[in-house]
Write an enzyme that holds these catalytic residues in place. Sequence first.
Site, short mmCIF file in Angstrom:
data_model
loop_
_atom_site.label_atom_id
_atom_site.label_comp_id
_atom_site.label_asym_id
_atom_site.label_seq_id
_atom_site.Cartn_x
_atom_site.Cartn_y
_atom_site.Cartn_z
N HIS A 1 73.29 65.35 35.13
CA HIS A 1 72.34 64.25 35.16
C HIS A 1 70.97 64.60 34.78
CE1 HIS A 1 75.42 61.61 37.12
NE2 HIS A 1 75.80 62.00 35.83
N CYS B 1 51.28 61.53 26.48
CA CYS B 1 51.47 63.05 25.65
C CYS B 1 50.20 63.10 25.01
CB CYS B 1 52.82 63.05 25.07
SG CYS B 1 52.86 64.55 24.09
N SER C 1 80.18 59.43 45.58
CA SER C 1 80.98 58.48 45.65
C SER C 1 82.07 58.40 44.43
CB SER C 1 80.36 56.94 45.59
OG SER C 1 79.69 56.86 44.36
#
Length: 258
Positions: free
Chosen positions: A123, A151, A192
């Site tokens: 992830h 940025c 989970s």
Amino acid sequence: MKPTTGEIAEFASLLRGAGRAVVFTGAGMSTESGLPDFRSAGGLWKASHGFEELASRNAIETSYAEFVEFYRWRIQTLNAHEPHAGHRVLAEWQRRGLVATIITQNVDGYHTTAGAARVLELHGTLRHVRCENCGGERPSDEFLRVDGFCCPCGGKRRPMVVLFGEMLPDAVLAAAAKAIETAQLFIVLGSSLQVSPANSLPELALVGGANLVIVDREPTPFSSRASLDLRGSIGETLQAVEGLLGCAEQSRQAPVSV
Ligand code: APR
């Protein structure tokens, strides 16, 4: 709840006997470092439904100020805590060749900080941010500065995590599947197993003939198919197993007394 002595011994035996073991971790791996998980009682998604909305691609467009505030808080939280003994045990098992790869859903970077080498971050990571416009990447500490969310090109910066509404990077998923193909043991720590496609990895391991070991405070959807399904603290369990393995390692290395 904690595993029995017999269960700890069985875990150690499975690990010693496996040619290749792969570890798969979820947010439960870092709660003993002080970071919240997501779906337990004190979990992030339980604390506020709004948090789950902010962890989405949509939030960059619709509520960017709250998005920045939420991720600054998460980055500051992981900077204020550190890996626990369980992370260090896994890194030590990798050094001793007991564990090949660590596949994690976590974005805290704690496995790497604890010294692990081969870590696949399904992830992504909160340790770096990327510009939505030019793709420029910077350490996330820069995102914490007053205007660090913007940025130099004028684009919006966002953490390099997979947000809801985004796909997991194919390369990382493919590398995880490849690591699992040759695993004889698949150890799930603190997940989970609710989120796809990460929750398909235990199935892949079982289909490949691996033994499944689960350590979690609660039962998981794969508990009934595990060779060992342990209820208890991940940190305590890993240290108890290392207590058995470490002794065996020391006696193996001890000079033969003549
Ligand atoms: N010891 C053992 N188990 C623990 C501990 C602990 N100290 N702390 C928490 N757990 C267990 C909980 O019982 C739960 O089953 O860890 C699991 C954490 O589950 P989730 O909160 O759902 O976290 P995770 O499975 O990693 O979520 C997957 O969902 O929202 C997304 O991107 C997010 O990566 C995350 C993904």
